[in-house]
Design an enzyme around this catalytic site. Structure first.
Site, PDB file in Angstrom:
ATOM      1  N   TYR A 119      -4.652   5.001   7.668  1.00 39.74           N
ATOM      2  CA  TYR A 119      -5.949   4.352   7.839  1.00 39.74           C
ATOM      3  C   TYR A 119      -6.691   4.870   9.069  1.00 39.74           C
ATOM      4  CZ  TYR A 119      -3.703   1.253   4.476  1.00 39.74           C
ATOM      5  OH  TYR A 119      -3.044   0.761   3.394  1.00 39.74           O
ATOM      6  N   TYR A 129      -3.870  -3.566  -9.767  1.00 40.66           N
ATOM      7  CA  TYR A 129      -3.594  -3.061  -8.419  1.00 40.66           C
ATOM      8  C   TYR A 129      -2.685  -4.028  -7.657  1.00 40.66           C
ATOM      9  CZ  TYR A 129      -4.302  -2.041  -3.495  1.00 40.66           C
ATOM     10  OH  TYR A 129      -4.091  -1.785  -2.160  1.00 40.66           O
ATOM     11  N   SER A 148       0.800  -1.235   0.000  1.00 40.85           N
ATOM     12  CA  SER A 148       0.000   0.000   0.000  1.00 40.85           C
ATOM     13  C   SER A 148       0.826   1.273   0.000  1.00 40.85           C
ATOM     14  CB  SER A 148      -0.950   0.012   1.205  1.00 40.85           C
ATOM     15  OG  SER A 148      -1.981  -0.927   1.039  1.00 40.85           O
ATOM     16  N   VAL A 188       1.379  -3.388   4.281  1.00 41.00           N
ATOM     17  CA  VAL A 188       1.322  -4.601   5.103  1.00 41.00           C
ATOM     18  C   VAL A 188       2.578  -5.459   5.000  1.00 41.00           C
ATOM     19  CG1 VAL A 188      -1.192  -4.687   5.102  1.00 41.00           C
ATOM     20  CG2 VAL A 188       0.080  -5.892   3.304  1.00 41.00           C
ATOM     21  N   LYS A 195       0.253   3.502  -2.978  1.00 40.66           N
ATOM     22  CA  LYS A 195      -0.983   4.266  -3.204  1.00 40.66           C
ATOM     23  C   LYS A 195      -0.761   5.766  -3.415  1.00 40.66           C
ATOM     24  CE  LYS A 195      -3.885   0.943  -0.714  1.00 40.66           C
ATOM     25  NZ  LYS A 195      -4.611   0.661   0.538  1.00 40.66           N
TER      26      LYS A 195
END
Length: 404
Positions: free
Chosen positions: A243, A191, A65, A261, A68
């Site tokens: 998050y 993705y 991530s 992660v 992103k």
């Protein structure tokens, strides 16, 4: 003299290790479940491209991530802000990264959660880009941020692809709401491949500094994206990057950041520094336990909180007088401006270039207007190390900037 920055980073790393081994690896992805949980590295990249790193800094891992914000940046650069905002919002979700988090309009709340990132993936490249062209643009763009060519870890890609049912459901939801232009299967495959690009902690620091430097890679000097894109991305990172822990992060660390992660965390402080940290054990929010600790320590020690009132920065070095100019072997280093971490780090590297002999050294601070706590400590440490190297050191400090 050897600059103390690496020594400090090693101290931070050892302290974070000593605080215990809480957290667990991301075992829901088979390939990530097999990683060594004890790996730990920290890196900093400065405004001129100097990279400091300690620990397992050559170990490579998948970006996950952490990709992103950079893909969001490419989408903004390629399609424009208005077009991207039609498909993805900018509001914090307060939800976990893999939740169905949509506004009443059906738009994903932000590009840092999975449903928003899957939607954003298809916005990279020109309007009529095929899935293959979008992926090629993403690899090229993220390589530009890192300053080297990035490659996909095919084993991790296949491992994640086999466990992508939830992401597939998110893609179909976004498609049903009219927000996803691509076929959901193509979007999730793209993705997942984006998340499988391989980086190390030094790459993260350079990528973060490229964002912090207005889109210019400090090593290659390439303008990867326009400055306005970086402002937009950093703003969203500040409120959404961690998050459902984003609020705690912003209040305690205060640096626009993103986690992944695989165990990576990057922090991007505008105009000052890029931070990369890596350790695979994750907390309940999916953020690396040790990497978060390291960033907290760096922020507190170095005064990096975004909301801390900054000193006005200016150029650091304006003259170095060589030995022959003095006639007696004296080397004179003249500084100017405000000494915070970024400025003092440049000054330390200038002092690092002083040869290891017994020649006197004059550190002229007459044009230094002020120094914060970190800048003062760094300059005093530089003076101490010069003395340990055998130099007679005279500090000209008429403005008493080194006094507490």
């Amino acid at each position: 003299m050897r600059t103390p920055v690496n020594d400090y980073l090693e101290e931070v790393r050892e302290t974070c290790i000593a605080e215990g081994d809480q957290g667990a690896v991301a075992d829901y992805i088979p390939e990530l479940a097999r990683v060594d949980p004890d790996r730990f590295a920290v890196a900093l990249c400065t405004i001129d491209g100097t990279v400091y790193s300690v620990g397992d800094d050559e170990h490579r891992f998948t970006i996950q991530s952490l990709s992103k914000p950079f893909v969001y940046a490419l989408a903004l650069a390629d399609r424009g802000l208005d077009k991207v905002l039609e498909h993805v919002g900018v509001e914090p979700s307060g939800d976990a990264f893999n939740e169905i988090s949509l506004e009443d309009s059906g738009r994903p709340r932000n590009p840092m959660i999975n449903i928003g990132a899957i939607t954003t993936h298809g916005l990279a490249g020109p309007e009529d880009a095929t899935p293959e062209q979008s992926m090629a643009r993403i690899v090229q763009g993220l390589s530009g941020f890192a300053g080297r060519t990035l490659e996909v870890d095919e084993a991790v890609f296949e491992s994640e692809r086999q466990t992508a049912d939830r992401n597939m459901s998110l893609a179909y939801m976004a498609r049903a709401q009219g927000m996803l232009e691509d076929d959901p299967r193509d979007a999730v495959d793209g993705y997942t491949r984006q998340c499988s690009l391989i980086v190390d902690v030094r790459d993260l620091a350079v990528m973060a500094m490229t964002l912090a430097g207005g889109g210019r890679n400090p090593i290659t000097d390439e303008q990867v994206v326009p400055p306005w894109v970086c402002r937009q991305v950093l703003s969203v990172m500040a409120t959404c990057g961690m998050y459902d822990a984003a609020g705690d992060w912003m209040s305690s660390v205060g640096i626009p950041a993103k986690s992944g992660v695989s165990g990576g965390v990057l922090g991007s402080l505008p105009g000052q520094i890029g931070i990369g940290a890596f350790s695979p054990r994750l907390d309940a929010f999916g953020n690396s336990v040790r990497a978060v600790r390291a960033c907290e320590r760096l922020s507190n020690d170095m005064g990096l909180h975004l909301m801390q009132v900054p000193e006005v920065a200016s150029h650091v070095l304006y003259d170095v007088v060589a030995p022959d100019d003095q006639g007696d072997g004296t080397r004179e280093v003249k500084l100017q401006g405000t000494m915070h971490f970024a400025a003092a780090e440049v000054a330390l590297r200038e002092l690092e270039g002083v040869p290891e002999d017994d020649a006197p050294v004059v550190l002229d601070l007459s044009r230094v207007s002020s120094a914060n706590r970190v800048g003062r400590r760094m300059l005093l440490e530089g003076v101490r190390r010069l003395k340990l190297d055998g130099h007679e050191v005279r500090v000209e400090d008429p403005n008493t900037v080194l006094d507490d």
